[in-house]
Design a protein around this motif. Structure first.
Motif, PDB file in Angstrom:
ATOM      1  N   THR A  37       0.791  -1.240   0.000  1.00  0.00           N
ATOM      2  CA  THR A  37       0.000   0.000   0.000  1.00  0.00           C
ATOM      3  C   THR A  37       0.820   1.285   0.000  1.00  0.00           C
ATOM      4  O   THR A  37       0.292   2.349  -0.294  1.00  0.00           O
ATOM      5  N   HIS A  73     -10.533  -2.036   2.138  1.00  0.00           N
ATOM      6  CA  HIS A  73      -9.490  -2.639   1.294  1.00  0.00           C
ATOM      7  C   HIS A  73      -8.913  -3.889   1.929  1.00  0.00           C
ATOM      8  O   HIS A  73      -8.371  -3.830   3.035  1.00  0.00           O
ATOM      9  N   VAL A  85      -4.148  -5.459  -3.422  1.00  0.00           N
ATOM     10  CA  VAL A  85      -5.157  -4.633  -2.737  1.00  0.00           C
ATOM     11  C   VAL A  85      -6.493  -4.737  -3.483  1.00  0.00           C
ATOM     12  O   VAL A  85      -6.586  -4.363  -4.651  1.00  0.00           O
ATOM     13  N   LEU A 141      -7.749  -0.381   5.817  1.00  0.00           N
ATOM     14  CA  LEU A 141      -7.000  -1.509   5.266  1.00  0.00           C
ATOM     15  C   LEU A 141      -7.216  -2.717   6.175  1.00  0.00           C
ATOM     16  O   LEU A 141      -7.134  -2.581   7.401  1.00  0.00           O
TER      17      LEU A 141
END
Ligand SMILES: NC(=O)c1ccc[n+]([C@@H]2O[C@H](COP(=O)([O-])OP(=O)(O)OC[C@H]3O[C@@H](n4cnc5c(N)ncnc54)[C@H](O)[C@@H]3O)[C@@H](O)[C@H]2O)c1
Length: 421
Positions: A204, A334, A322, A292
């Motif tokens: 990420t 995500h 992702v 996340l």
């Protein structure tokens, strides 16, 4: 690419794979010492061994050590996303090790590869998550009599195997490598702690400083992860089900709360419990937009992906590793690395320096099992203390660190009860 006794992605990757294996070897002095001794003493001579491990450069060094000890080895992956294809190619072409592993293989191929390793008719199994033992017991009963014993690398595998032993269905002895102090105190804590953050960052490029990082599970992995996330400047929140571990997390300086509450606050969620559905439908319902979700526990069962899929109006891949799940109210959650161990899916797994100790335990446990064939019961054994102490001693000596030795006077004092102040 399929060749006889192997199924890997592309054999032309072998040169790169060999470089990676050599690079890892630089940080694996203990395993190399064992390899040299094994080459001389041949403790595994003629032993057929099937290993189901993450196919990484460190694992390759373990395979070479077992082979040097005389074992005839077959290797398959212990996770569909954790294989390094170049390393797999080098194992086949440079070292003639039967390898069945392709990064990104689907579930059917994953299990076919386990069957291929079992076609090798192992006398010893080496597992990371107990899938070899499980398939052998469920589908290859006729082969079980050929097996003298096995070893298991990780917490989740040990939990499964102990459940089998408790129910009386485990048909051969297993050494729980995970239970060695020189394994879980270093591999799980420092190795997974660091490499999990590495995986999240590589996937990420997120800045951890200032983020609220929720860590589910404060066991060996959770502790390592929490202290490393704190070191990056994150505000760390911990969830637990064990009151002692929860208290430890509080006294280590972390905020501890129920997931129902943490779900509303967190920016990044990391599950490391070995449990199922730790992040569930109710939690997805209250999470902030853009969060996340990552897992570093053994199986991809800690985030309830099915529930998330049901809730989502659309799913799309926004970066490698992702996936964005869009919910009806517009929020986006995500999921990293399909909810599989993120340190292996998006990074390179543990640094070689910790795998040095874990795999030294594996090699010495395999030797112990071969020496004691036929004398052990059908249960899960801890790694013998002498092996643990030997691995620590060799590691310290490879780091150039000497420690004190008890004097005779101290030994006498420590074993007596008569002397007080
Ligand atoms: N990613 C890797 O490379 C790697 C390496 C080592 C271990 N593992 C895996 O990580 C997982 C954790 O390993 P560990 O050694 O820390 O185990 P551990 O048993 O020391 O810790 C697990 C913790 O999770 C807690 N827990 C269980 N259910 C929970 C829930 N619903 N909510 C919150 N907490 C919960 C337990 O109380 C325990 O404290 C296992 O699946 C293990 O196989 C992964």
């Amino acid at each position: 690419m399929k060749v006889q006794d192997a199924d890997v992605k592309d054999l032309k990757l072998a040169a790169d794979g060999q470089d990676l294996i050599d690079w890892a070897a630089r940080e694996m002095p203990v395993l190399l010492l064992i390899r040299r001794r094994f080459a001389k003493e041949q403790p595994l001579k003629g032993l057929k061994l099937a290993a189901c491990l993450h196919v990484t450069s460190e694992t390759a060094n373990l395979m070479l050590t077992l082979k040097a000890g005389g074992a005839d080895v077959a290797l398959c992956a212990s996770n569909p996303l954790s294989t390094n294809d170049a390393v797999a190619a080098a194992l086949v072409t440079r070292h003639a090790i039967k390898t069945y592993a392709i990064k990104g293989e689907d579930n059917d191929t994953y299990y076919q590869h386990i069957e291929s390793a079992l076609d090798h008719h192992p006398a010893m199994t080496m597992d990371d998550g107990a899938d070899l033992v499980s398939v052998l017991h469920k589908k290859r009963e006729s082969q079980i009599a050929e097996v003298i014993g096995g070893t298991e690398e990780t917490t989740t595998g040990v939990v499964r195997l102990r459940a089998m032993a408790d129910r009386g269905v485990l048909r051969y002895p297993i050494i729980a490598v995970n239970e060695a102090d020189t394994k879980h105190m270093f591999d799980n804590r420092y190795g997974t702690g660091q490499s999990t953050l590495d995986g999240i960052i590589r996937a990420t490029n997120v800045l951890l400083a200032g983020k609220k990082v929720v860590i589910a599970g404060y066991g060996w992995v959770g502790r390592g992860l929490a202290s490393r996330a704190k070191g990056h400047g994150a505000d760390v929140l911990v969830t637990e089900v064990d009151s002692v571990k929860a208290l430890e997390a509080v006294m280590d300086g972390f905020r501890v709360m129920r997931m129902d509450d943490a779900a509303k606050e967190g920016d990044i969620f990391i599950t490391v419990t070995g449990d199922v559905n730790v992040l569930d439908r109710t939690h997805f319902g209250v999470m902030k937009d853009g969060v996340l979700l990552a897992n570093s526990g053994h199986f991809n069962s800690e985030i309830n992906l099915k529930a998330l899929d049901d809730l989502a109006t659309g799913v799309r891949q926004v970066r490698p590793n992702v996936q964005e799940y869009k919910l009806a109210d517009g929020r986006r959650l995500h999921v990293l690395g399909e909810g599989r161990l993120i340190n292996l899916a998006a990074a390179e797994g543990h640094p070689a320096a910790v795998m040095d100790m874990s795999f030294a335990n594996q090699a010495l446990s395999a030797e112990f099992m071969a020496k004691n064939a036929g004398t052990l019961e059908r249960r899960v054994y801890d790694v013998p203390d002498e092996i643990d102490a030997e691995v620590a001693r060799l590691k310290l000596s490879s780091m150039g660190i000497a420690i004190d030795v008890l004097t005779e006077e101290q030994k006498k004092y420590l074993s007596s009860w008569e002397e007080g102040t």
